[in-house]
Every structure is written in C-alpha cells, then in structure tokens.
Design a protein around this motif. Structure first.
Motif, PDB file in Angstrom:
ATOM      1  N   ASP A  87     -15.334   5.755 -36.692  1.00  0.00           N
ATOM      2  CA  ASP A  87     -13.951   5.769 -37.185  1.00  0.00           C
ATOM      3  C   ASP A  87     -13.011   4.986 -36.276  1.00  0.00           C
ATOM      4  OD1 ASP A  87     -14.670   7.384 -39.369  1.00  0.00           O
ATOM      5  OD2 ASP A  87     -14.381   9.222 -38.195  1.00  0.00           O
ATOM      6  N   GLY A  88     -13.557   3.963 -35.608  1.00  0.00           N
ATOM      7  CA  GLY A  88     -12.727   3.133 -34.743  1.00  0.00           C
ATOM      8  C   GLY A  88     -12.320   3.800 -33.450  1.00  0.00           C
ATOM      9  N   LEU A  89     -13.040   4.849 -33.038  1.00  0.00           N
ATOM     10  CA  LEU A  89     -12.687   5.591 -31.826  1.00  0.00           C
ATOM     11  C   LEU A  89     -13.715   5.349 -30.725  1.00  0.00           C
ATOM     12  CD1 LEU A  89     -11.645   9.029 -33.385  1.00  0.00           C
ATOM     13  CD2 LEU A  89     -10.141   7.156 -32.652  1.00  0.00           C
ATOM     14  N   TYR A  90     -13.240   5.458 -29.474  1.00  0.00           N
ATOM     15  CA  TYR A  90     -14.095   5.310 -28.304  1.00  0.00           C
ATOM     16  C   TYR A  90     -13.889   6.509 -27.386  1.00  0.00           C
ATOM     17  CZ  TYR A  90     -14.415   0.420 -29.769  1.00  0.00           C
ATOM     18  OH  TYR A  90     -14.622  -0.731 -30.479  1.00  0.00           O
ATOM     19  N   SER A  91     -15.001   7.025 -26.868  1.00  0.00           N
ATOM     20  CA  SER A  91     -14.941   8.099 -25.885  1.00  0.00           C
ATOM     21  C   SER A  91     -14.982   7.478 -24.492  1.00  0.00           C
ATOM     22  CB  SER A  91     -16.119   9.055 -26.065  1.00  0.00           C
ATOM     23  OG  SER A  91     -16.157  10.000 -25.009  1.00  0.00           O
ATOM     24  N   TYR A  92     -13.984   7.782 -23.678  1.00  0.00           N
ATOM     25  CA  TYR A  92     -13.877   7.253 -22.316  1.00  0.00           C
ATOM     26  C   TYR A  92     -14.212   8.340 -21.298  1.00  0.00           C
ATOM     27  CZ  TYR A  92     -11.339   2.881 -23.435  1.00  0.00           C
ATOM     28  OH  TYR A  92     -10.972   1.634 -23.874  1.00  0.00           O
ATOM     29  N   GLU A  93     -14.949   7.973 -20.262  1.00  0.00           N
ATOM     30  CA  GLU A  93     -15.119   8.812 -19.079  1.00  0.00           C
ATOM     31  C   GLU A  93     -14.777   7.971 -17.854  1.00  0.00           C
ATOM     32  OE1 GLU A  93     -18.887  10.691 -18.746  1.00  0.00           O
ATOM     33  OE2 GLU A  93     -18.571  12.009 -20.490  1.00  0.00           O
ATOM     34  N   LEU A  94     -13.788   8.420 -17.082  1.00  0.00           N
ATOM     35  CA  LEU A  94     -13.354   7.725 -15.874  1.00  0.00           C
ATOM     36  C   LEU A  94     -13.698   8.587 -14.666  1.00  0.00           C
ATOM     37  CD1 LEU A  94     -11.711   6.236 -18.089  1.00  0.00           C
ATOM     38  CD2 LEU A  94      -9.813   6.109 -16.467  1.00  0.00           C
ATOM     39  N   THR A  95     -14.414   8.030 -13.705  1.00  0.00           N
ATOM     40  CA  THR A  95     -14.752   8.754 -12.480  1.00  0.00           C
ATOM     41  C   THR A  95     -14.287   7.951 -11.275  1.00  0.00           C
ATOM     42  OG1 THR A  95     -16.970   7.753 -12.507  1.00  0.00           O
ATOM     43  CG2 THR A  95     -16.738   9.949 -13.465  1.00  0.00           C
ATOM     44  N   GLY A  96     -13.766   8.642 -10.275  1.00  0.00           N
ATOM     45  CA  GLY A  96     -13.271   7.982  -9.076  1.00  0.00           C
ATOM     46  C   GLY A  96     -14.350   7.151  -8.402  1.00  0.00           C
ATOM     47  N   PHE A 107     -12.342  -0.778 -24.050  1.00  0.00           N
ATOM     48  CA  PHE A 107     -12.370  -1.181 -22.642  1.00  0.00           C
ATOM     49  C   PHE A 107     -12.765  -2.652 -22.527  1.00  0.00           C
ATOM     50  CE2 PHE A 107     -15.072  -1.493 -18.709  1.00  0.00           C
ATOM     51  CZ  PHE A 107     -14.025  -1.474 -17.808  1.00  0.00           C
ATOM     52  N   TYR A 108     -12.087  -3.366 -21.587  1.00  0.00           N
ATOM     53  CA  TYR A 108     -12.280  -4.803 -21.496  1.00  0.00           C
ATOM     54  C   TYR A 108     -12.799  -5.222 -20.122  1.00  0.00           C
ATOM     55  CZ  TYR A 108     -11.293  -9.802 -22.166  1.00  0.00           C
ATOM     56  OH  TYR A 108     -11.398 -11.162 -22.276  1.00  0.00           O
ATOM     57  N   GLY A 109     -13.791  -4.533 -19.615  1.00  0.00           N
ATOM     58  CA  GLY A 109     -14.617  -5.040 -18.528  1.00  0.00           C
ATOM     59  C   GLY A 109     -14.078  -5.078 -17.125  1.00  0.00           C
ATOM     60  N   GLU A 110     -12.862  -4.628 -16.855  1.00  0.00           N
ATOM     61  CA  GLU A 110     -12.353  -4.680 -15.485  1.00  0.00           C
ATOM     62  C   GLU A 110     -11.632  -3.388 -15.166  1.00  0.00           C
ATOM     63  OE1 GLU A 110      -9.711  -7.580 -12.546  1.00  0.00           O
ATOM     64  OE2 GLU A 110      -9.637  -7.847 -14.714  1.00  0.00           O
ATOM     65  N   SER A 111     -11.957  -2.793 -14.013  1.00  0.00           N
ATOM     66  CA  SER A 111     -11.301  -1.562 -13.584  1.00  0.00           C
ATOM     67  C   SER A 111     -11.186  -1.573 -12.071  1.00  0.00           C
ATOM     68  CB  SER A 111     -12.096  -0.331 -14.043  1.00  0.00           C
ATOM     69  OG  SER A 111     -13.384  -0.310 -13.445  1.00  0.00           O
ATOM     70  N   TRP A 112     -10.309  -0.736 -11.533  1.00  0.00           N
ATOM     71  CA  TRP A 112     -10.136  -0.633 -10.086  1.00  0.00           C
ATOM     72  C   TRP A 112      -9.876   0.833  -9.734  1.00  0.00           C
ATOM     73  CZ3 TRP A 112      -7.697  -3.670 -13.529  1.00  0.00           C
ATOM     74  CH2 TRP A 112      -6.415  -3.300 -13.958  1.00  0.00           C
ATOM     75  N   GLY A 113     -10.640   1.315  -8.751  1.00  0.00           N
ATOM     76  CA  GLY A 113     -10.516   2.701  -8.320  1.00  0.00           C
ATOM     77  C   GLY A 113     -11.273   3.686  -9.181  1.00  0.00           C
ATOM     78  N   VAL A 114     -11.835   3.225 -10.300  1.00  0.00           N
ATOM     79  CA  VAL A 114     -12.597   4.100 -11.189  1.00  0.00           C
ATOM     80  C   VAL A 114     -13.770   3.337 -11.793  1.00  0.00           C
ATOM     81  CG1 VAL A 114     -10.792   5.740 -11.876  1.00  0.00           C
ATOM     82  CG2 VAL A 114     -10.995   3.556 -13.072  1.00  0.00           C
ATOM     83  N   ASP A 115     -14.831   4.071 -12.094  1.00  0.00           N
ATOM     84  CA  ASP A 115     -15.896   3.562 -12.947  1.00  0.00           C
ATOM     85  C   ASP A 115     -15.596   4.025 -14.368  1.00  0.00           C
ATOM     86  OD1 ASP A 115     -17.336   2.318 -10.928  1.00  0.00           O
ATOM     87  OD2 ASP A 115     -18.441   4.149 -10.435  1.00  0.00           O
ATOM     88  N   VAL A 116     -15.702   3.115 -15.320  1.00  0.00           N
ATOM     89  CA  VAL A 116     -15.356   3.420 -16.709  1.00  0.00           C
ATOM     90  C   VAL A 116     -16.610   3.377 -17.566  1.00  0.00           C
ATOM     91  CG1 VAL A 116     -13.985   2.749 -18.712  1.00  0.00           C
ATOM     92  CG2 VAL A 116     -13.055   2.441 -16.407  1.00  0.00           C
ATOM     93  N   SER A 117     -16.860   4.463 -18.279  1.00  0.00           N
ATOM     94  CA  SER A 117     -17.966   4.533 -19.229  1.00  0.00           C
ATOM     95  C   SER A 117     -17.386   4.819 -20.606  1.00  0.00           C
ATOM     96  CB  SER A 117     -18.942   5.645 -18.822  1.00  0.00           C
ATOM     97  OG  SER A 117     -19.947   5.813 -19.807  1.00  0.00           O
TER      98      SER A 117
END
Length: 554
Positions: free
Chosen positions: A499-508, A483-493
């Motif tokens: 192993d080079g993986l990221y867990s994403y949680e997107l909430t409205g 994730f690169y610091g900018e989102s719209w309509g959602v909060d990104v965690s």
C-alpha cells in the motif's frame, strides 16, 4: 544561465548556517564531445578543497577575492555533445548569505551581476588537441591582478608561514613564536555577529586563536597523565558530545572545532576543583593580556592543581600557556559559527552559555559575559560551579563533560559551597523545531529537516531522558517515503509493507550509538518523498510518518 562558447553554465544550491552547497551544471551545446574543460570565477567565499566531479585550485587576488578554477575530473571530466554534467562543492560563507534558501550565481560570486565576475571556460574537443579559451568577462570589466597561487584558500594562513615544525607536531618543549602556528581562520571564518572577532577588533591585549593552544592543551593533558592528541581528535570528540552547531562535520570543521575546544580546555582545566571560581577566569586572562607573566604564574600557583605551575616551568610551557590565555574566544566567529553547542546543562542553560565563561566584558573585569552587548550570559550564572569546572575538565580529558573529570589530580575535591545538584536528565534545545515526543519512554525524539525537490533531509534530535546510559538504542515508524541511501549517526533498515508504505528501523551507530544520561544527539537521513512536499516550510513528524502511526521504541 550564462554561456561561454559551446558551454552553458547554470549555478544553484542551498544555503545553511555559516556555509553553502553549490551545484554547477555545465551543458555542452556543441555537436562535438568535450574531452575536458575548466571553469574559473572570483568569489569572496572559502570553498572546500574536495569538490565532486572536479578538482579545484585557487589564486588569491589583490582585491581580497579568490579566483577558483574548476577542472573536470572522474565522471565530470567529459561532456558528450548535447549533454550536461553537474559538479558541486561545499563552502564557508565569506560574506553573510543567510542560513537558508537557494544559492544564486550572484551570491556565489559576491556580485549583483554574475556575468561581470565569470572569468573563463576552456574547452577541448575529443577530436582535437586545440584548446579554445573565452575570457568570459564583459567588455570593460578589468581582470584583477593575481598574486601567488595556492592549493586552497583553506591552506593559507593569516599569521606568518609555518616554520620547520610540523603542523601535526603538538608535543612538548617547543619554543613560542607567533610565526610558528596556524591561525584558526585558515579553516574558515564566521564573521558578522561577534565583538572582537576580527584582527582589527582584537583590543585590550586579546589575540587570535592559533595552534599554539595545542601546546598548552597537550601540556595540561601530560600533567594529568594523558597522551598527546591531535586537533582532529578533539574536534571529533566535540561533535560526538553534541557540543557543536551541526551533528556532522564539513570540510575542515574538525580542525577548527578541535582547536577552539583545546583552547577552552587549556584556559580553564588547570584550575583545581576546590579553588574554582568564575572570577579567576577574568582575573587571569586580563593579567595575561595586560599584566606580567610573573603575576600570571603566581595565580597558577595559587589556584591551579598542585604542581601544575612547576610542570609548566619544567617543560618550558609558561609562554605557550600564557599566550593561550590571551586568545579571544570570539575570534573568527567559530564560537557561534561552529561551536554553539545546544547540549542541556542542568536544565537551565546550554553548552554555549558555559562557553561564555572565558568571554570577558569590555573592561575585562567580569567572566561569563556576552561581550557583543557587555552584559552577562544570564543562563550560565544559574549553573553550579562543580558542573562548570567538570565541563571544562571534560574537554581536557575528552570525557563526558557532564561527569566528574580529572579526579586523579591533587586537590580535586568538590568546591565548598558549590551545588550538589546533578545535571538535569531532560534536554531542552533552543528552537528545536516541530516535535513528536515518545511519551513515557526513556527517549524523546524531535523531528525536523529540510525539503528539496523530490525528497527531504530528516533530522532527528534524540534525547536520553533516563538516568543511565543507553547503548544500542533504536526507534521504528511507518512512512510513505522511501529511504535514499545516506544516513548519519544511525543505521537505517527499511522494508516495503504494501500500500505504498515502508517500515523503518533506525538504530544508533558510530558516534551516536551510545547516549549518556541527559545527552542529546542529532542524527538523520535522506529520503525520496512519495508526494510533493514543496509547499511546506520544513519537515515535521506528521509529514515524515504515515497518517495514524507514531514513533515507537525498539
């Protein structure tokens, strides 16, 4: 790359529907630091007044172009010796550049020769107060004559200048004069696809869209017991309801979109539910344009909410209202360039089809027409009358356009013979792009987006397929991308899980925090790609998520 004295200029950027993002890189090839700089060029496009790394001014030219001057500001003001700064801005296409691909200097300047239209770069060394100016025009290229200077082309109007009435003063009891109002093209125009979309094509009594429509709109809201609102509030509502081309407003979009929807609400929302018939919109607009004001007022008395005709007379709003009925929805291209909503209507049409209710055929005898080809907007004809009138009343109330609206007004009863069918709870978008639906959940997610060097912009169309409003919705997934610091309509965690993986949680969040039944919203974010994706045409769910993983509902 163009050069002027010790500054070298290169131009790049991206094109998108109706607009573009330009990036200008200035390289100081001298051995002295530059304390400040300015750069001028001519262009047929409308450039946003809020660039980054620079400030902008504009002068209208006799040849129809605008001469823009960028001056370094903030972090873009100084350019050390041998180094570069990249400033940028968004713009509205004044000539058709297409809706995707890279932006070139020739496209920005509206010329096959970037050198021929670059005007000047002025530079000032940090060691001297002398300014060196290089006109930059090739020999034999004539500098166009300048007219009066303006702060921005967005602020110049096609109509007469504003009177002493404030731009934001859209209250009651104002007289009508064509010179008192702002033309919608002040905030951008999107020509090239619509019949009757320019001044010289306004035939049969059709007129331009101006802020006079706000008087009619707020007059109708006052009749319904609602407060006066400003243009931007209407625009923000339209974006939040998914009734626009883009999920996010750029530049002056909220003003133009707000004015366009205010016009539409005023044109239709006055009709009582019991009286509504699409043909009324053809008859009353044609009468306003070609008939008499007395005939229009008789129709308002016959088909409008009880007491509305008297309300117009008492508040001296007849002329404002009739002038709004004359306005051509296709004018300036906003109907397709910014208010082409994809929200699902009863599973048979989209919002844009419903907007065509006020578009008439060439002879102005039929509503729901596509006047570019003079045939009906077919999908809209399958939508129930009850849904259509409530959609336009929703514009007036700034409520859910797919719910009952303005029910407090007299005569607001279901139209005899209208369909009892409730709006469909599923959403079908035209050309939604690659999809990866969440099977069996109340949410459907479709993933698309644009790829750029080293990263991408992800767009996620989220549809509430349930029969109730979803508050605080959310989804999660695993990705190799950061994730690169900018989102719209959602909060990104995000959380790095190894192993080079990221867990994403997107909430409205914000305008997309709550999804009404059947509603679709497009949210998104930027990310840095873990691998080179440049060979792919666009982002897909397979590219976004790690192999063997899928989206899950929180």
């Amino acid at each position: 790359m163009a050069s002027t004295n010790s500054l070298q200029i290169s131009i790049s950027g991206d094109r998108w529907w109706g607009g573009f993002t330009a990036e200008i890189t200035l390289t100081n090839s001298s051995t002295q630091d530059l304390a400040n700089w300015s750069y001028s060029f001519d262009s047929p496009h409308l450039i946003n007044t809020a660039p980054w790394g620079a400030e902008i001014s504009a002068v209208l030219l006799d040849n129809g172009l605008t001469r823009y001057t960028l001056t370094g500001q903030d972090w873009g003001e100084k350019i050390p010796a041998g180094e570069s700064v990249t400033i940028g801005f968004n713009g509205t296409q004044g000539t058709d550049l297409g809706n995707q691909g890279e932006l070139s200097a020739a496209m920005l300047f509206g010329s096959d020769s970037a050198e021929a239209v670059m005007s000047q770069v002025s530079e000032e060394s940090s060691e001297s107060s002398d300014t060196t100016t290089n006109p930059g025009f090739e020999p034999g290229i004539e500098t166009p004559a300048m007219t009066s200077q303006v702060t921005s082309p967005m602020e110049s109007t096609m109509a007469s200048p504003m009177s002493e009435q404030s731009v934001g003063d859209h209250g009651m009891n104002h007289g009508s004069s064509s010179g008192d109002y702002i033309d919608i093209n002040t905030w951008g125009s999107f020509h090239g696809s619509n019949h009757n979309s320019e001044h010289d094509e306004l035939v049969g009594g059709r007129t331009a869209i101006t802020t006079e429509a706000m008087l009619a709109y707020n007059g109708l809201r006052a009749f319904a017991g609602l407060d006066v609102v400003e243009i931007e509030e209407v625009g923000e509502w339209a974006f939040a309801q998914g009734l626009t081309n883009n999920s996010e407003a750029w530049g002056d979009d909220t003003k133009g979109v707000g004015l366009w929807f205010a016009m539409q609400g005023a044109k239709v929302g006055w009709i009582s539910d019991a009286s509504y018939d699409p043909q009324i919109l053809a008859d009353i607009q044609r009468t306003a344009r070609l008939g008499s004001s007395g005939e229009v007022m008789q129709m308002i008395e016959q088909f409008g909410h009880e007491g509305f005709a008297d309300h117009l007379t008492t508040n001296q709003l007849e002329e404002n209202f009739i002038n709004t009925l004359k306005m051509e929805p296709h004018y300036g291209g906003w109907m397709h360039g910014r208010t082409h909503g994809f929200r699902d209507i009863e599973g048979v049409a989209i919002a844009h089809d419903i907007h065509h209710l006020t578009v008439l055929g060439w002879d102005q005898n039929e509503p729901f027409m596509n006047d570019t080809f003079d045939w009906p907007q077919w999908p809209a004809l399958d939508v129930s009358d009850n849904t259509v009138i409530n959609y336009f009343q929703g514009i007036v109330a700034l409520g859910d356009p797919l719910s009952e609206n303005l029910e407090n007004l007299s005569g607001s009863t279901p139209s005899p013979g209208s369909s009892d069918t409730e709006p469909s709870q599923s959403s079908s978008l035209s050309d939604p792009g690659p999809s990866d639906p969440i099977t069996g959940s109340p949410l459907e997610i479709q993933v698309s987006g644009d790829l750029w060097e080293g990263g991408f912009t992800a767009s996620m169309n989220v549809t509430n397929q349930s029969e109730q409003t979803l508050d605080d919705w959310g989804v999660s997934f695993i990705s190799t991308h950061q994730f690169y610091g900018e989102s719209w309509g959602v909060d990104v965690s995000t959380q790095e899980i190894g192993d080079g993986l990221y867990s994403y949680e997107l909430t409205g969040a914000d305008w997309a925090q709550s999804l009404a039944a059947g509603q679709a919203m497009t949210v998104g974010f930027n990310a840095l790609s873990a691998e080179d994706l440049s060979g792919d045409a666009s982002l897909t769910s397979e590219l976004l998520m790690a192999p063997g993983t899928e989206l899950t509902l929180l």
